[in-house]
Write a protein that holds these residues in place. Sequence first.
Motif, mmCIF file in Angstrom:
data_model
loop_
_atom_site.group_PDB
_atom_site.id
_atom_site.type_symbol
_atom_site.label_atom_id
_atom_site.label_comp_id
_atom_site.label_asym_id
_atom_site.label_seq_id
_atom_site.Cartn_x
_atom_site.Cartn_y
_atom_site.Cartn_z
ATOM 1 N N ARG A 113 -4.098 -4.075 7.198
ATOM 2 C CA ARG A 113 -4.334 -2.817 6.015
ATOM 3 C C ARG A 113 -3.140 -1.957 5.789
ATOM 4 O O ARG A 113 -2.683 -1.703 4.685
ATOM 5 C CB ARG A 113 -5.708 -2.142 6.253
ATOM 6 N N GLU A 114 -2.618 -1.611 7.178
ATOM 7 C CA GLU A 114 -1.370 -0.742 7.207
ATOM 8 C C GLU A 114 -0.154 -1.420 6.566
ATOM 9 O O GLU A 114 0.542 -0.931 5.773
ATOM 10 C CB GLU A 114 -1.288 -0.374 8.400
ATOM 11 N N ALA A 115 -0.171 -2.970 7.008
ATOM 12 C CA ALA A 115 1.023 -3.556 6.364
ATOM 13 C C ALA A 115 0.809 -3.673 4.521
ATOM 14 O O ALA A 115 1.912 -3.680 3.911
ATOM 15 C CB ALA A 115 0.857 -4.904 6.989
ATOM 16 N N VAL A 116 -0.396 -3.992 4.202
ATOM 17 C CA VAL A 116 -0.706 -3.730 2.736
ATOM 18 C C VAL A 116 0.025 -2.541 2.089
ATOM 19 O O VAL A 116 0.766 -2.408 0.948
ATOM 20 C CB VAL A 116 -1.801 -4.021 2.440
ATOM 21 N N ARG A 117 -0.255 -1.364 2.526
ATOM 22 C CA ARG A 117 0.234 -0.118 2.031
ATOM 23 C C ARG A 117 1.764 0.020 2.298
ATOM 24 O O ARG A 117 2.389 0.342 1.507
ATOM 25 C CB ARG A 117 -0.484 1.060 2.818
ATOM 26 N N GLU A 118 2.410 -0.507 3.315
ATOM 27 C CA GLU A 118 3.859 -0.461 3.505
ATOM 28 C C GLU A 118 4.558 -1.429 2.445
ATOM 29 O O GLU A 118 5.254 -1.006 2.131
ATOM 30 C CB GLU A 118 4.042 -1.244 4.972
ATOM 31 N N LEU A 119 3.865 -2.401 2.057
ATOM 32 C CA LEU A 119 4.340 -3.608 1.168
ATOM 33 C C LEU A 119 4.055 -3.053 -0.327
ATOM 34 O O LEU A 119 5.093 -3.461 -1.184
ATOM 35 C CB LEU A 119 3.739 -4.788 1.353
ATOM 36 N N ASP A 120 3.377 -2.464 -0.721
ATOM 37 C CA ASP A 120 2.925 -2.268 -2.163
ATOM 38 C C ASP A 120 3.851 -1.089 -2.650
ATOM 39 O O ASP A 120 4.602 -0.310 -1.992
ATOM 40 C CB ASP A 120 1.545 -1.499 -2.419
ATOM 41 N N GLY A 121 4.007 -1.094 -4.086
ATOM 42 C CA GLY A 121 4.827 -0.333 -4.694
ATOM 43 C C GLY A 121 4.787 -0.827 -6.269
ATOM 44 O O GLY A 121 4.313 -1.756 -6.655
ATOM 45 N N PRO A 122 4.823 0.172 -6.980
ATOM 46 C CA PRO A 122 4.892 -0.147 -8.574
ATOM 47 C C PRO A 122 5.751 -1.313 -9.089
ATOM 48 O O PRO A 122 5.318 -1.843 -10.008
ATOM 49 C CB PRO A 122 5.694 1.150 -9.227
ATOM 50 N N GLU A 123 6.784 -1.605 -8.408
ATOM 51 C CA GLU A 123 7.641 -2.963 -8.795
ATOM 52 C C GLU A 123 6.974 -4.108 -8.373
ATOM 53 O O GLU A 123 7.438 -5.185 -8.595
ATOM 54 C CB GLU A 123 9.090 -2.657 -8.152
#
Length: 255
Positions: A186-196
């Motif tokens: 779940r932490e990895a998803v947060r690290e990877l996400d972004g508006p782009e």
Amino acid sequence: MDQPPPLSPRPGLAPRLLMGVVVPATNVTTEAEMDDLRPAGTINATARIANPDAAVAGDADAAVVRAAMVAGLMAALDTLAPARPDHVAIGVMVENFVGGGAAGAALLAEAEARIGCPVTAPTGATLAALAALGVRRIALLTPFFPGGDAAAKAFLEDAGIEVVRVLGLRAPGPAAIARVAPARLREAVRELDGPEVEAIVQVGTNLPFAAVARDAEAALRKPVLATNPVTYWHALRRAGVADRIAGAGRLFAAC
């Protein structure tokens, strides 16, 4: 003397599809995540690749592990062949292991000739899923070391997918991949996400990501693709099974 009744042309529990599944011996994730998506009238019959749970401290160790998996692939298909599957889903990134491109295509062609039916592998399935969802820009999650990250990224970019961010978890061995905690995923998803980022894509079939992906997809309102469901989806669709599955993510719901 009465004759026995004729045998059915299909297994009694698989009137629609007998799906072969091939996984490394260290993989305890793919079977469970694919079984969760098994349509009625379908059997998943599994064969295992004999591979050691060797310690992995870097790219050189990872290359040895990958070579063992490729070497065992055909033998695993031989154990599955007597069941006469209609289709086979391979739970390893075979293109990654042999360099992608023509080498990956050749290995898959050899696998199909060996087993006598179509074979679906994760990387090709990922490209099909991204095309079906209209996604061209992604972030990539792997359990690998940098060499494996680079190979997965190169395969996607060679197919025209822009990979804007990569996170490799550097699991210390094949079996350890299945033991990455959900909180870390779940932490990895947060690290990877972004508006782009249009979608988050996970590779590495022993990583238990399917449930995390479903929750993240609902929260982020964008595709979050776990490799085992993606591979199974593509294998089902190629085999003519088009069932929509509620609660399994937008890929199964819409494509």
